[in-house]
Design a protein around this motif. Structure first.
Motif, PDB file in Angstrom:
ATOM      1  N   LYS A  42     -16.684   6.501 105.786  1.00  0.00           N
ATOM      2  CA  LYS A  42     -15.703   6.470 104.782  1.00  0.00           C
ATOM      3  C   LYS A  42     -14.910   7.778 104.662  1.00  0.00           C
ATOM      4  CE  LYS A  42     -17.827   2.792 102.188  1.00  0.00           C
ATOM      5  NZ  LYS A  42     -17.760   2.200 100.489  1.00  0.00           N
ATOM      6  N   GLU A  45     -14.204  11.727  99.289  1.00  0.00           N
ATOM      7  CA  GLU A  45     -13.628  11.210  98.272  1.00  0.00           C
ATOM      8  C   GLU A  45     -13.863  12.340  97.207  1.00  0.00           C
ATOM      9  OE1 GLU A  45     -14.448   7.398  94.730  1.00  0.00           O
ATOM     10  OE2 GLU A  45     -15.895   7.971  96.310  1.00  0.00           O
ATOM     11  N   ALA A  60     -13.024  10.650  89.267  1.00  0.00           N
ATOM     12  CA  ALA A  60     -12.494   9.325  89.784  1.00  0.00           C
ATOM     13  C   ALA A  60     -12.897   8.151  89.137  1.00  0.00           C
ATOM     14  CB  ALA A  60     -13.364   9.431  91.198  1.00  0.00           C
ATOM     15  N   ASP A  61     -12.056   7.237  89.254  1.00  0.00           N
ATOM     16  CA  ASP A  61     -12.304   5.945  88.468  1.00  0.00           C
ATOM     17  C   ASP A  61     -13.549   5.489  88.771  1.00  0.00           C
ATOM     18  OD1 ASP A  61      -8.792   4.665  88.498  1.00  0.00           O
ATOM     19  OD2 ASP A  61      -9.677   6.211  87.408  1.00  0.00           O
ATOM     20  N   SER A  62     -14.260   5.332  89.918  1.00  0.00           N
ATOM     21  CA  SER A  62     -15.325   4.813  90.458  1.00  0.00           C
ATOM     22  C   SER A  62     -16.669   5.454  89.717  1.00  0.00           C
ATOM     23  CB  SER A  62     -15.540   5.069  91.792  1.00  0.00           C
ATOM     24  OG  SER A  62     -15.459   6.361  92.428  1.00  0.00           O
ATOM     25  N   VAL A  63     -16.407   6.487  89.177  1.00  0.00           N
ATOM     26  CA  VAL A  63     -17.707   7.235  88.526  1.00  0.00           C
ATOM     27  C   VAL A  63     -17.403   7.374  87.040  1.00  0.00           C
ATOM     28  CG1 VAL A  63     -17.943   8.432  90.759  1.00  0.00           C
ATOM     29  CG2 VAL A  63     -17.002   9.670  89.016  1.00  0.00           C
ATOM     30  N   LYS A  64     -16.219   7.273  86.352  1.00  0.00           N
ATOM     31  CA  LYS A  64     -16.143   7.252  84.979  1.00  0.00           C
ATOM     32  C   LYS A  64     -16.976   6.792  84.279  1.00  0.00           C
ATOM     33  CE  LYS A  64     -11.000   8.455  84.696  1.00  0.00           C
ATOM     34  NZ  LYS A  64      -9.544   8.049  84.539  1.00  0.00           N
ATOM     35  N   LYS A  86     -25.412   3.683  91.561  1.00  0.00           N
ATOM     36  CA  LYS A  86     -25.103   2.087  92.446  1.00  0.00           C
ATOM     37  C   LYS A  86     -25.336   2.732  93.847  1.00  0.00           C
ATOM     38  CE  LYS A  86     -21.522   0.866  89.146  1.00  0.00           C
ATOM     39  NZ  LYS A  86     -20.390   0.368  88.938  1.00  0.00           N
ATOM     40  N   GLU A  88     -23.339   2.073  96.346  1.00  0.00           N
ATOM     41  CA  GLU A  88     -21.930   2.534  96.756  1.00  0.00           C
ATOM     42  C   GLU A  88     -21.874   4.066  96.419  1.00  0.00           C
ATOM     43  OE1 GLU A  88     -22.513  -0.342  94.923  1.00  0.00           O
ATOM     44  OE2 GLU A  88     -20.868  -0.348  93.608  1.00  0.00           O
ATOM     45  N   ASP A  89     -22.817   4.638  95.600  1.00  0.00           N
ATOM     46  CA  ASP A  89     -22.694   6.113  95.459  1.00  0.00           C
ATOM     47  C   ASP A  89     -23.436   6.980  96.497  1.00  0.00           C
ATOM     48  OD1 ASP A  89     -23.345   5.431  91.792  1.00  0.00           O
ATOM     49  OD2 ASP A  89     -21.522   5.984  92.703  1.00  0.00           O
TER      50      ASP A  89
END
Length: 117
Positions: A42, A45, A60-64, A86, A88-89
């Motif tokens: 990937k 990020e 990032a929105d994914s970790v807010k 998660k 995905e982290d």
């Protein structure tokens, strides 16, 4: 200039980790700092940013709401508190110095975070 990360490891989904990054060889309090991550296959990020004085942060929105970036300028250290992790982290997490004039000019060696049951 040197940035040294620590605190990575293996954690179960839903768990927590705190990453640390110590800065050496420069005036730490003069620079904004960032955490980036990269998972295998990937793109890199941007995870979080903190201003030089610590009063402004961005995520990032994914970790807010799950991650918190802080810094202690008396210890020349920036932290990334990661909660509700998660799968995905999972990835290599890098501490980065952000220069106003030179951009992202120094990177740490990275610390691996693996979220798995």
């Amino acid at each position: 200039v040197q940035l040294v990360e620590s605190g990575g490891g293996l954690v179960q989904p839903g768990g927590s980790l705190t990453l640390s990054c110590a800065g050496f060889g420069f005036t730490f309090s003069s620079y904004a700092m960032k955490w980036y991550r990269q998972a295998p296959g990937k793109e890199r990020e941007l995870v979080a940013t903190i201003s030089s004085g610590g009063d402004t942060t961005n995520y990032a929105d994914s970790v807010k709401s799950r991650f918190t970036i802080t810094r202690d300028n008396s210890k020349n250290t920036v932290y990334l508190q990661m909660n509700s992790l998660k799968p995905e982290d999972t990835g290599m997490y890098y501490c980065v110095r952000a220069s106003r004039f030179r951009g992202l000019d120094y990177w740490g060696q990275g610390t691996q975070v693996t979220v798995s049951s």
